[in-house]
Design a protein around this motif. Structure first.
Motif, PDB file in Angstrom:
ATOM      1  N   PRO A  16     -58.936  41.621 -55.632  1.00  0.00           N
ATOM      2  CA  PRO A  16     -59.663  41.257 -56.843  1.00  0.00           C
ATOM      3  C   PRO A  16     -58.808  41.437 -58.074  1.00  0.00           C
ATOM      4  O   PRO A  16     -57.969  42.321 -58.138  1.00  0.00           O
ATOM      5  N   SER A  17     -59.035  40.611 -59.071  1.00  0.00           N
ATOM      6  CA  SER A  17     -58.385  40.843 -60.351  1.00  0.00           C
ATOM      7  C   SER A  17     -59.228  41.810 -61.153  1.00  0.00           C
ATOM      8  O   SER A  17     -60.352  42.135 -60.798  1.00  0.00           O
ATOM      9  N   VAL A  18     -58.674  42.303 -62.233  1.00  0.00           N
ATOM     10  CA  VAL A  18     -59.328  43.329 -63.022  1.00  0.00           C
ATOM     11  C   VAL A  18     -60.234  42.692 -64.049  1.00  0.00           C
ATOM     12  O   VAL A  18     -59.874  41.722 -64.687  1.00  0.00           O
ATOM     13  N   GLY A  99     -67.694  53.966 -64.637  1.00  0.00           N
ATOM     14  CA  GLY A  99     -66.821  52.917 -64.136  1.00  0.00           C
ATOM     15  C   GLY A  99     -65.981  53.430 -62.983  1.00  0.00           C
ATOM     16  O   GLY A  99     -65.999  54.619 -62.642  1.00  0.00           O
ATOM     17  N   PHE A 100     -65.228  52.509 -62.395  1.00  0.00           N
ATOM     18  CA  PHE A 100     -64.440  52.812 -61.199  1.00  0.00           C
ATOM     19  C   PHE A 100     -63.185  51.961 -61.195  1.00  0.00           C
ATOM     20  O   PHE A 100     -63.172  50.832 -61.707  1.00  0.00           O
ATOM     21  N   GLY A 101     -62.133  52.486 -60.576  1.00  0.00           N
ATOM     22  CA  GLY A 101     -60.906  51.721 -60.402  1.00  0.00           C
ATOM     23  C   GLY A 101     -60.024  52.356 -59.351  1.00  0.00           C
ATOM     24  O   GLY A 101     -60.309  53.446 -58.842  1.00  0.00           O
ATOM     25  N   VAL A 102     -58.934  51.665 -59.024  1.00  0.00           N
ATOM     26  CA  VAL A 102     -57.996  52.119 -58.000  1.00  0.00           C
ATOM     27  C   VAL A 102     -56.574  51.912 -58.509  1.00  0.00           C
ATOM     28  O   VAL A 102     -56.251  50.842 -59.045  1.00  0.00           O
ATOM     29  N   VAL A 120     -46.959  50.692 -60.715  1.00  0.00           N
ATOM     30  CA  VAL A 120     -48.276  50.968 -60.144  1.00  0.00           C
ATOM     31  C   VAL A 120     -49.176  49.804 -60.524  1.00  0.00           C
ATOM     32  O   VAL A 120     -49.061  49.241 -61.620  1.00  0.00           O
ATOM     33  N   LEU A 121     -50.069  49.441 -59.607  1.00  0.00           N
ATOM     34  CA  LEU A 121     -51.002  48.336 -59.826  1.00  0.00           C
ATOM     35  C   LEU A 121     -52.404  48.881 -60.033  1.00  0.00           C
ATOM     36  O   LEU A 121     -52.883  49.700 -59.245  1.00  0.00           O
ATOM     37  N   LEU A 122     -53.072  48.443 -61.089  1.00  0.00           N
ATOM     38  CA  LEU A 122     -54.486  48.738 -61.301  1.00  0.00           C
ATOM     39  C   LEU A 122     -55.301  47.629 -60.655  1.00  0.00           C
ATOM     40  O   LEU A 122     -55.091  46.451 -60.931  1.00  0.00           O
ATOM     41  N   ARG A 123     -56.261  48.006 -59.798  1.00  0.00           N
ATOM     42  CA  ARG A 123     -57.058  47.008 -59.107  1.00  0.00           C
ATOM     43  C   ARG A 123     -58.493  47.511 -58.972  1.00  0.00           C
ATOM     44  O   ARG A 123     -58.772  48.698 -59.166  1.00  0.00           O
ATOM     45  N   ALA A 124     -59.398  46.585 -58.636  1.00  0.00           N
ATOM     46  CA  ALA A 124     -60.799  46.918 -58.349  1.00  0.00           C
ATOM     47  C   ALA A 124     -61.471  47.651 -59.503  1.00  0.00           C
ATOM     48  O   ALA A 124     -62.417  48.406 -59.293  1.00  0.00           O
ATOM     49  N   PHE A 125     -61.020  47.399 -60.728  1.00  0.00           N
ATOM     50  CA  PHE A 125     -61.527  48.144 -61.886  1.00  0.00           C
ATOM     51  C   PHE A 125     -62.717  47.431 -62.510  1.00  0.00           C
ATOM     52  O   PHE A 125     -62.697  46.210 -62.703  1.00  0.00           O
ATOM     53  N   TYR A 126     -63.738  48.199 -62.840  1.00  0.00           N
ATOM     54  CA  TYR A 126     -64.879  47.641 -63.572  1.00  0.00           C
ATOM     55  C   TYR A 126     -65.679  48.769 -64.215  1.00  0.00           C
ATOM     56  O   TYR A 126     -65.587  49.932 -63.821  1.00  0.00           O
ATOM     57  N   ILE A 127     -66.454  48.389 -65.208  1.00  0.00           N
ATOM     58  CA  ILE A 127     -67.436  49.275 -65.820  1.00  0.00           C
ATOM     59  C   ILE A 127     -68.804  48.852 -65.303  1.00  0.00           C
ATOM     60  O   ILE A 127     -69.110  47.657 -65.226  1.00  0.00           O
ATOM     61  N   GLY A 128     -69.640  49.821 -64.940  1.00  0.00           N
ATOM     62  CA  GLY A 128     -70.962  49.508 -64.424  1.00  0.00           C
ATOM     63  C   GLY A 128     -71.774  48.686 -65.413  1.00  0.00           C
ATOM     64  O   GLY A 128     -71.663  48.848 -66.638  1.00  0.00           O
ATOM     65  N   PRO A 153     -45.875  60.499 -61.074  1.00  0.00           N
ATOM     66  CA  PRO A 153     -44.912  60.882 -62.109  1.00  0.00           C
ATOM     67  C   PRO A 153     -43.660  60.011 -62.167  1.00  0.00           C
ATOM     68  O   PRO A 153     -43.011  59.922 -63.207  1.00  0.00           O
ATOM     69  N   GLY A 154     -43.298  59.365 -61.058  1.00  0.00           N
ATOM     70  CA  GLY A 154     -42.097  58.537 -61.059  1.00  0.00           C
ATOM     71  C   GLY A 154     -42.307  57.122 -61.543  1.00  0.00           C
ATOM     72  O   GLY A 154     -41.336  56.373 -61.708  1.00  0.00           O
ATOM     73  N   ALA A 155     -43.542  56.744 -61.796  1.00  0.00           N
ATOM     74  CA  ALA A 155     -43.825  55.370 -62.230  1.00  0.00           C
ATOM     75  C   ALA A 155     -43.459  55.171 -63.701  1.00  0.00           C
ATOM     76  O   ALA A 155     -43.562  56.093 -64.513  1.00  0.00           O
ATOM     77  N   GLU A 156     -43.054  53.958 -64.018  1.00  0.00           N
ATOM     78  CA  GLU A 156     -42.690  53.635 -65.394  1.00  0.00           C
ATOM     79  C   GLU A 156     -43.544  52.516 -65.986  1.00  0.00           C
ATOM     80  O   GLU A 156     -43.646  52.414 -67.212  1.00  0.00           O
ATOM     81  N   VAL A 157     -44.127  51.671 -65.134  1.00  0.00           N
ATOM     82  CA  VAL A 157     -44.884  50.528 -65.629  1.00  0.00           C
ATOM     83  C   VAL A 157     -46.188  50.399 -64.837  1.00  0.00           C
ATOM     84  O   VAL A 157     -46.189  50.530 -63.614  1.00  0.00           O
ATOM     85  N   LEU A 158     -47.283  50.149 -65.550  1.00  0.00           N
ATOM     86  CA  LEU A 158     -48.574  49.882 -64.928  1.00  0.00           C
ATOM     87  C   LEU A 158     -48.873  48.394 -65.060  1.00  0.00           C
ATOM     88  O   LEU A 158     -48.790  47.831 -66.155  1.00  0.00           O
ATOM     89  N   TYR A 159     -49.219  47.759 -63.943  1.00  0.00           N
ATOM     90  CA  TYR A 159     -49.546  46.333 -63.899  1.00  0.00           C
ATOM     91  C   TYR A 159     -51.022  46.121 -63.617  1.00  0.00           C
ATOM     92  O   TYR A 159     -51.669  46.937 -62.936  1.00  0.00           O
ATOM     93  N   LEU A 160     -51.542  45.008 -64.101  1.00  0.00           N
ATOM     94  CA  LEU A 160     -52.840  44.516 -63.683  1.00  0.00           C
ATOM     95  C   LEU A 160     -52.826  43.004 -63.793  1.00  0.00           C
ATOM     96  O   LEU A 160     -51.980  42.425 -64.476  1.00  0.00           O
ATOM     97  N   THR A 161     -53.764  42.368 -63.101  1.00  0.00           N
ATOM     98  CA  THR A 161     -53.960  40.933 -63.283  1.00  0.00           C
ATOM     99  C   THR A 161     -55.408  40.701 -63.659  1.00  0.00           C
ATOM    100  O   THR A 161     -56.315  41.395 -63.180  1.00  0.00           O
TER     101      THR A 161
END
Length: 203
Positions: A16-18, A99-102, A120-128, A153-161
């Motif tokens: 799913p997209s965000v 809300g919830f996300g992964v 890191v990828l943000l996915r399955a995110f939504y607000i109730g 801690p080693g991540a530098e960039v957060l992605y979402l679609t």
């Protein structure tokens, strides 16, 4: 897409997209809440507060038109529990799950960046649905960089679609500090915008 998007900065089920919120309803005024009372809480631990929040998020559902993009926690929380690359979390206002996300260090990250090990990828995110139009999605977006640093801690960039059919969601993420870096055509629901933000220490 012919290859991964360039990594910005120095630094199973359908995907799913965000989607942080609905398109605005004409004449509906948002009821803003105190952003200082909103936080993100990991759901991959076993303690009384986490157990309570896990029970709460599975009752949250997005608006019907958003579910095709985000899924809902009754399904996506067990999927995250079963995947070693995924960390589920709750958006909490005061003591209530809203809300919830992964967070995912796998998934389709290699389609988005040439250096997925730093991402890191943000996915399955939504607000109730009952908690939308109150600023929770925007506040959560602003909290994510420091939260991701704590979890990875080693991540530098957060992605979402986010689906191009939801310009309100794109604006909400932009207001939360995300930058549009390109287009993703790998989803089953049409073109998506790829957005990123740098992972940072909490200030």
């Amino acid at each position: 897409m012919t290859g991964p998007l360039p990594t910005p900065g120095p630094a199973d089920s359908p995907v799913p997209s965000v989607d942080p919120g609905p398109l605005p309803t004409p004449g509906l005024v948002a009821a803003q809440v105190d952003p200082g009372l909103t936080r993100l809480h990991r759901l991959d631990r076993d303690d009384p507060r986490t157990r309570r929040l896990r029970a709460a998020v599975v009752t949250l559902r997005p608006l019907p038109g958003q579910e095709q993009y985000s899924g809902y926690a009754k399904v996506t929380l067990p999927e995250a529990d079963a995947a070693p690359t995924r960390t589920p979390f709750a958006v909490v206002h005061e003591e209530d799950a809203v809300g919830f996300g992964v967070l995912d260090t796998g998934g389709y990250l290699p389609d988005l960046t040439s250096d997925p090990a730093r991402a890191v990828l943000l996915r399955a995110f939504y607000i109730g649905a009952d908690h939308q139009l109150r600023g929770h999605g925007r506040r959560a977006a602003a909290l994510l960089p420091a939260f991701v640093h704590d979890v990875h801690p080693g991540a530098e960039v957060l992605y979402l679609t986010v689906n191009e059919a939801n310009p309100a969601a794109i604006r909400a993420y932009a207001a939360g500090g995300f930058t549009d870096v390109g287009r993703y055509l790998g989803g089953s629901l049409g073109p998506q915008r790829v957005m990123t933000t740098a992972v940072a220490l909490a200030s």
